[in-house]
Design an enzyme around this catalytic site. Sequence first.
Site, PDB file in Angstrom:
ATOM      1  N   GLU A 311       0.803  -1.226   0.000  1.00 33.05           N
ATOM      2  CA  GLU A 311       0.000   0.000   0.000  1.00 33.05           C
ATOM      3  C   GLU A 311       0.833   1.273   0.000  1.00 33.05           C
ATOM      4  O   GLU A 311       0.349   2.344  -0.357  1.00 33.05           O
ATOM      5  CB  GLU A 311      -0.974   0.009   1.193  1.00 33.05           C
ATOM      6  CG  GLU A 311      -0.352   0.216   2.560  1.00 33.05           C
ATOM      7  CD  GLU A 311       0.273  -1.058   3.099  1.00 33.05           C
ATOM      8  OE1 GLU A 311       1.034  -0.974   4.064  1.00 33.05           O
ATOM      9  OE2 GLU A 311      -0.004  -2.141   2.537  1.00 33.05           O
ATOM     10  N   ASP A 353      23.606  14.778 -30.921  1.00 33.12           N
ATOM     11  CA  ASP A 353      24.245  15.532 -31.995  1.00 33.12           C
ATOM     12  C   ASP A 353      25.679  15.809 -31.572  1.00 33.12           C
ATOM     13  O   ASP A 353      26.059  15.588 -30.429  1.00 33.12           O
ATOM     14  CB  ASP A 353      23.484  16.831 -32.242  1.00 33.12           C
ATOM     15  CG  ASP A 353      23.810  17.450 -33.593  1.00 33.12           C
ATOM     16  OD1 ASP A 353      24.663  16.894 -34.303  1.00 33.12           O
ATOM     17  OD2 ASP A 353      23.209  18.473 -33.934  1.00 33.12           O
ATOM     18  N   ASP A 629      15.826  18.493 -33.887  1.00 33.47           N
ATOM     19  CA  ASP A 629      15.923  17.405 -32.907  1.00 33.47           C
ATOM     20  C   ASP A 629      14.569  17.015 -32.319  1.00 33.47           C
ATOM     21  O   ASP A 629      14.444  15.950 -31.711  1.00 33.47           O
ATOM     22  CB  ASP A 629      16.859  17.811 -31.755  1.00 33.47           C
ATOM     23  CG  ASP A 629      18.298  17.964 -32.208  1.00 33.47           C
ATOM     24  OD1 ASP A 629      18.788  17.076 -32.918  1.00 33.47           O
ATOM     25  OD2 ASP A 629      18.927  18.973 -31.847  1.00 33.47           O
ATOM     26  N   ASN A 693       4.348 -14.345   4.216  1.00 28.72           N
ATOM     27  CA  ASN A 693       3.351 -14.246   5.290  1.00 28.72           C
ATOM     28  C   ASN A 693       2.054 -14.951   4.921  1.00 28.72           C
ATOM     29  O   ASN A 693       1.417 -15.614   5.758  1.00 28.72           O
ATOM     30  CB  ASN A 693       3.053 -12.775   5.602  1.00 28.72           C
ATOM     31  CG  ASN A 693       4.089 -12.175   6.527  1.00 28.72           C
ATOM     32  OD1 ASN A 693       4.886 -12.895   7.121  1.00 28.72           O
ATOM     33  ND2 ASN A 693       4.099 -10.863   6.648  1.00 28.72           N
TER      34      ASN A 693
END
Length: 896
Positions: A311, A353, A629, A693
């Site tokens: 949680e 570049d 770009d 568990n």
Amino acid sequence: MLRKPNGTAGNKDLALVKAIAKESRSETLARLHASSNGLSSEQAEKNRAEYGSNTIATSKHNSKLRFLAEAFITPFTLVLLVLATLSLFTDYIFVPAGEKDLTTVAIMVTMVLISGITSFVQNVRSSNAVDSLLKMVSVTTDIIRDGKDQEIDTSKVVVGDVIRLAAGDMVPADMRLLTSKDLFCSSSSLNGESNPVEKIATRKPKLGSDRDYLDYPNILYEGTTIVSGSGLGIVFATGERTMFGKLAHDISHNDVKNTTFDIGIKNVSKLLIIMTAIIAPLVFIINGITKGDWINALIFSIATAVGLTPEMLPVIVTTNLVKGSIEMSKKGTIVKKMNSIQNFGSADILCTDKTGTLTQDKVVLERHYDLNLQENPRILELGYLNSYYQTGMKNLIDKAIIEAAGDELDINEIQRDYNKIDEIPFDFSRRRMSVVVENSDEQHGKHLLVTKGASEEMMAVATKLEVDGQILPLTPERKQRVMAKVNDMNDDGLRVIMLGYKRNPAPVGEFSVKDENDLILCGYLAFLDPPKESAKDALARLKYDGINVKILTGDNEAVTRTVGLQVGLNVDTVYSGADLEGKKPEELAKMVEECNIFVKLSPEDKTKIINLLKQNGHTVGYMGDGINDAPAMKAADVSISVDTAVDIAKESADIILLHKDLNVLEEGVRIGRKVFGNTMKYIKITLSSNFGNILSIMVASSFLPFLPMLPLQLLVLDLLYGTSCLALPFDDMSDRFLKEPRTWSTKKLPKFMFYFGPTSSVFDILTFALLFFVICPQLVGGNYNAISETQKVAFVALFHTGWFIESLWTQEMVIHALRDPRLPFIKQHAAPGVTLATFGAGVIGSLIPFSFLAQKLGFGKMPISFMWVVFAILVMYILLTTLVKHFYLKGERFLI
């Protein structure tokens, strides 16, 4: 991409657009009560109050109300509220007056408040930290305010503002052009058209084109990118009233990409849903059959389902990302989009570049030669005319030419002698740009077209050359000699562009790309673009960190190869954009893997290479700062730009560097990997611990005559463990982890859980046996089946207490055992904060059975000597976990 509307935009606003497009400039100014000199600050504030701010609300808006809802509406808090409601009826409403007790309800409500407030405070702090970081980088626009040009944040734009536009700008609001000069725009975000179109202030829409309002020639809409040229416009709509705001109300410019992290979280959620769907009903049925109390069995199974859920994951992920962002900001890296940190850390290829990243962010004009390789001031003069008079974004080459001309020529005289007539803007397919000037001196009225561009592209449109004052035909032999000289200069590390001209090319106002023909080549401009001193070392460090750097440039092979050698890249294989054409997919997939240097690329070529690398299974980063770009940045898994980049590059970027230096980038990558590692720690450790568990609960439920733990106790255990995990974002990661890129994959998560979950179950079952057969009988005075009902109550309370303490400590210690492959506390150590949180949670949990809460939570008084039993179990648990890690890592490269 937004398509043309089908009546979705408001009729009133569409009518405004159509009316303004058909008006004259003066009519629009009168309509908006504005002037071409812009607004005053006082009038701007009035307009903002009247028309609203220039922002678009999205569903992702992080309001405090939303954070409050997210903090309290979780499986954990909902189950607690259900249990609190049940307790309210059973302990207060349906009991006699003298037996009414709200203590249990108060405890549960307190737990809800602790959990919810912790999440709420953490999320608000994280949101505030993100807002503070994003304020460090903003997109601004050139507004005429108070009679002068000012760079102002785009969110401050108001109706009536007059805005100057230039190449690289993003249009911040809907506006009507007042003036324009060779203004070419890309409107792909609005109408899907990839090719730039020219916008002309004096041209009105054609008759019958009302439904084509996105294509009006004198209207610019928010989201449009200026590719070249310049203009002046007045804003008539902002924020929600813009076409972008109405047509894309649920889309923002900053939409987070669907990163591998997002996909990983979804896969974890699917896994949890499947596990819960299987295990919770099993727990319910087993306890219902064995205990006969189906109501308690149902409540316990619900609490068990919550125990499966990590949680605290949203809080821990957010904390991790924000902490990483703050740490990166201190290193000069600003994260615009939080989830991109995960991709930043997992990137194994960085495409970039050359200019300004590997080379110094300053280009120097070394030589201005005629075709005989002689220094010639006339060549510099022609270069100056071209660079000075173009209205597009002046790049480093233009700045170098203008600077050199200022040192060597009388530029005031040149500006007196020549007036600009027109220009043909640069584009990435032609790789040329031209200006047309008129000589106002001895050749008054004569027009001269001056073109500069890449050598091959200039050769394609030239038919003559000028040598020693003579105009000669450009024969194949002469073309070969010219190119040989270019290649020689390239081999010396010089970047060369060529100059050409043509006299009286065409009538005024009709100049176009078609005029770039029959040119006369006249000279070379050779530039030095030296590598940064830090580039070679930075690339070596990136390689050490598992990142392969690839150069994607529009420059030619010789210059790029020289730079690549200087910075230590492999230059044995070099491909150009032309080499990629006509290849089969399998050939292209191989080419992008074997080559680190790609030259003479168009923006489309760069995008193609990035997509091919992604298809090959790589996580790809792209670093860019120019208009060309932007497409590649949008295609990359993580896009990186710099604070000095053009607007469209900054807007497309996930991450922005305050310094254009690969060393800064390398530091950011390691921080990204640390964020990734600490997130994975919580997910893998918590899921395996919870799985263990659940296995223990199923075993205990099958054999015990009572519930192995009360639902409320299970939730308290979950709360203590989850709270201690809030320290995990502040944990350290080993250098071995940080030097390799990691990608999200949940395929191996079940294997991790099945290895380490049962490991903890072994000791839970051992604890059950000790408690049921040894410890509890000794403390109560007999075996469970042979004692009285009163003694059975004490027996159960002691059993619950013992398993609660042991389970809590094993869960806290598993963090130390699984955070690193080495032996905990001896070969590896958690950060002090993690150690304090885990041991602190263990101590608090151990003290609860001795506190005033013990009776209300159903705990019994376990003797202090029991802690020696817990200590012995923990030692054995850590040793067994270390052994299991050894076997696990025989088949896996990584633990976390």
